[in-house]
Design an enzyme around this catalytic site. Structure first.
Site, PDB file in Angstrom:
ATOM      1  CD  GLU A 187     128.510  36.502  79.717  1.00 10.16           C
ATOM      2  OE1 GLU A 187     127.309  36.473  80.017  1.00 10.16           O
ATOM      3  OE2 GLU A 187     129.403  36.807  80.520  1.00 10.16           O
ATOM      4  CD  GLU A 372     131.163  41.055  80.224  1.00  8.67           C
ATOM      5  OE1 GLU A 372     130.539  40.645  81.229  1.00  8.67           O
ATOM      6  OE2 GLU A 372     130.619  41.286  79.142  1.00  8.67           O
TER       7      GLU A 372
HETATM    8  C1  GAL Z   1     127.689  39.671  81.758  1.00  9.77           C
HETATM    9  C2  GAL Z   1     127.213  40.502  80.584  1.00  9.77           C
HETATM   10  C3  GAL Z   1     127.393  41.981  80.780  1.00  9.77           C
HETATM   11  C4  GAL Z   1     127.123  42.449  82.198  1.00  9.77           C
HETATM   12  C5  GAL Z   1     127.768  41.542  83.214  1.00  9.77           C
HETATM   13  C6  GAL Z   1     127.464  41.868  84.667  1.00  9.77           C
HETATM   14  O1  GAL Z   1     127.067  38.425  81.754  1.00  9.77           O
HETATM   15  O2  GAL Z   1     127.925  40.132  79.426  1.00  9.77           O
HETATM   16  O3  GAL Z   1     126.608  42.636  79.833  1.00  9.77           O
HETATM   17  O4  GAL Z   1     125.826  42.709  82.420  1.00  9.77           O
HETATM   18  O5  GAL Z   1     127.374  40.211  82.992  1.00  9.77           O
HETATM   19  O6  GAL Z   1     126.303  41.301  85.091  1.00  9.77           O
END
Ligand code: GAL
Length: 460
Positions: A187, A372
């Site tokens: 990200e 994710e």
């Molecule tokens: C994303 C990040 C993760 C995690 C997730 C939930 O932006 O890559 O490390 O924290 O959000 O908030």
């Protein structure tokens, strides 16, 4: 990305013509990659042992910036517990483990002297994955920049491209014989905005100039990292990850549509388009022209790289309307009282996942993997169990939308749940629990939540 939220949809699933496919593992295909995602600072702990250097997150947390005043010194203690945790992952039937390499654990000063004990740890952990039949997916950079490099300007210093190249070269040479799936950055929109524009994350710097410099250098590293992996790793499968949020106007009128378009540029387009050789989307957001100040002759040719896959990370959608405040984030509208929201204040919006998949599938990308997606809810441990029906419901509905997009031809080839075990959630500390496994942070006892069991049965 921690700071953005949106308003509620009215009965989206019930709307006429809204087809929802039946959810079965087989409908995703035999070669679909099912996994969990984690990151070094959020799980490893062992923040100052065995020669590890300080990261910007060690420094940021030591200044008491985290909501619950916590830090990642112990976190999940994964550095010492990876064997039992990976065994548990296997018991839940996941075959893929996404983790990040900690730059300061491997190169404590950011460049130069190698910390062999740090390299050994990753060797052992990777070997354990392979022994268990779990495929390791490594991310080179998930936000824990060596503090020594931050002191030289961090992502705002053009030299970061050389620093990063040295680090990427080392990691791929040391681990590339066994790790075949690689991601360059986690990200970039997240760490540039939160770390260098709003200052809500480490290294807590602010200002448009710093932000644009960081953006350009991250884009250069993204492509350079890809080239280094290609050069050093045989049979590699190379990606990078983007946070993304489907962005919609609050009302179907011109000014709201223009506000949505501006947010879409910053949230969804800024990092992928230069990679694809399209340059920065300056036409749709003229202030980005200032990025040219940071560009050297020949940079345009260095920005593209042909990734084997792009990782999409989606948590919520964004609704936009114009604001008088001259800050792009001010254009977002917060969820109203009818919205279903998570512990992070993010709207549960499975259809937004479908929309953003459709949007990204219009780009000429080879393959998309959801690297994710997940949710924090207020979990409670009662009589040794954690009943989290909201999370099960969340996963089912998001997976249905992914399947729907896939059935309509979007080339999605994998899904990584965020996250395996409750961990350190950046500036929010330990309160939001995103795990499929509950962690008792006093004893480090792991308790599989109902959602973890749901995945175990689904993936059988
Ligand atoms: C994303 C990040 C993760 C995690 C997730 C939930 O932006 O890559 O490390 O924290 O959000 O908030």
């Amino acid at each position: 990305m921690a700071a953005l939220v949106a308003i509620g949809r009215v009965n989206p699933v019930l709307a006429a013509g809204n087809y929802i496919p039946e959810l079965t593992k087989s409908s995703f295909g035999d070669n679909f990659h099912w996994g969990v995602a984690t990151s070094a600072y959020q799980i490893e702990g062992a923040s100052d042992v065995d020669g590890k250097g300080e990261s910007v997150w060690d420094r940021f947390t030591s200044r008491g910036h985290i909501k619950d005043k916590s830090d990642g010194k112990i976190a999940n203690d994964f550095y010492y517990r990876y064997e039992s945790d990976l065994k548990l992952l296997k018991e839940l039937n996941f075959k893929n483990f996404r983790f990040s390499l900690s730059w300061p654990r491997i190169l404590p000063e950011g460049t130069g002297t190698i910390n062999e004990k740090g390299v050994d740890y990753y060797n052992r952990m990777i070997d354990e994955c392979l022994r268990l039949g779990i495929e390791p997916w490594a991310v080179l950079y998930h936000w824990d920049l060596p503090q020594k490099l931050e002191e030289k300007g961090g992502w705002t210093n053009r030299e970061v491209v050389d620093w990063f190249a040295e680090y990427a070269d080392l990691c791929t040479r040391r681990f590339g014989d066994r790790v075949k799936h690689w991601m360059v950055l986690n990200e970039p929109a997240g760490f540039t905005t939160l770390g260098y524009l709003s200052g809500t994350h480490a290294p807590q710097r602010t200002g448009i100039g710093k932000y644009l410099a960081a953006v350009h250098h991250a884009c250069l590293c993204q492509a350079e990292g890809g080239r280094i992996i290609r050069r050093n790793v045989e049979k590699s499968h190379i990606g990078t990850t983007f946070s993304c949020s489907h962005t919609e106007p609050y009302k179907p009128i011109g000014s709201h549509q223009r506000a949505a378009k501006r947010l879409d540029v910053v949230l969804n387009r800024l990092f992928i388009e230069p990679t694809l050789g399209m340059g920065y989307p300056i036409q749709d957001l003229p202030f980005l022209k200032k990025i040219e100040k940071h560009m050297l002759p020949g940079d345009e040719q260095k920005l593209p790289f042909e990734f084997d896959f792009i990782g999409l990370q989606n948590y919520f959608r964004v609704i936009a309307k114009p604001s008088l405040i001259p800050v792009i984030w001010a254009n977002r509208v917060k969820p109203d009282s009818t919205a279903e929201i998570t512990e992070m204040g993010w709207e549960v919006d499975p259809e937004g996942m479908y929309d953003i998949l459709k949007q990204f599938s219009k780009y000429p990308v080879k393959e998309i993997i959801i690297t994710e997606n997940g949710a924090a809810f207020p979990d409670r441990l009662v009589d040794g169990r954690v009943h989290d029906p909201q999370r099960i419901n969340f996963y089912k509905r998001y997976l249905q939308q992914i399947l729907k997009a896939k059935q309509e031809g979007v080339n999605v080839q994998g899904y990584f749940a965020w996250t395996f075990i409750d961990n350190f959630e950046w500036a929010e500390g330990y309160r939001p629990r995103f795990g499929l496994v509950y962690n008792d942070f006093d004893t480090q006892e792991r308790i599989v939540k109902d959602s973890g069991y749901w995945f175990r049965d689904f993936l059988k």
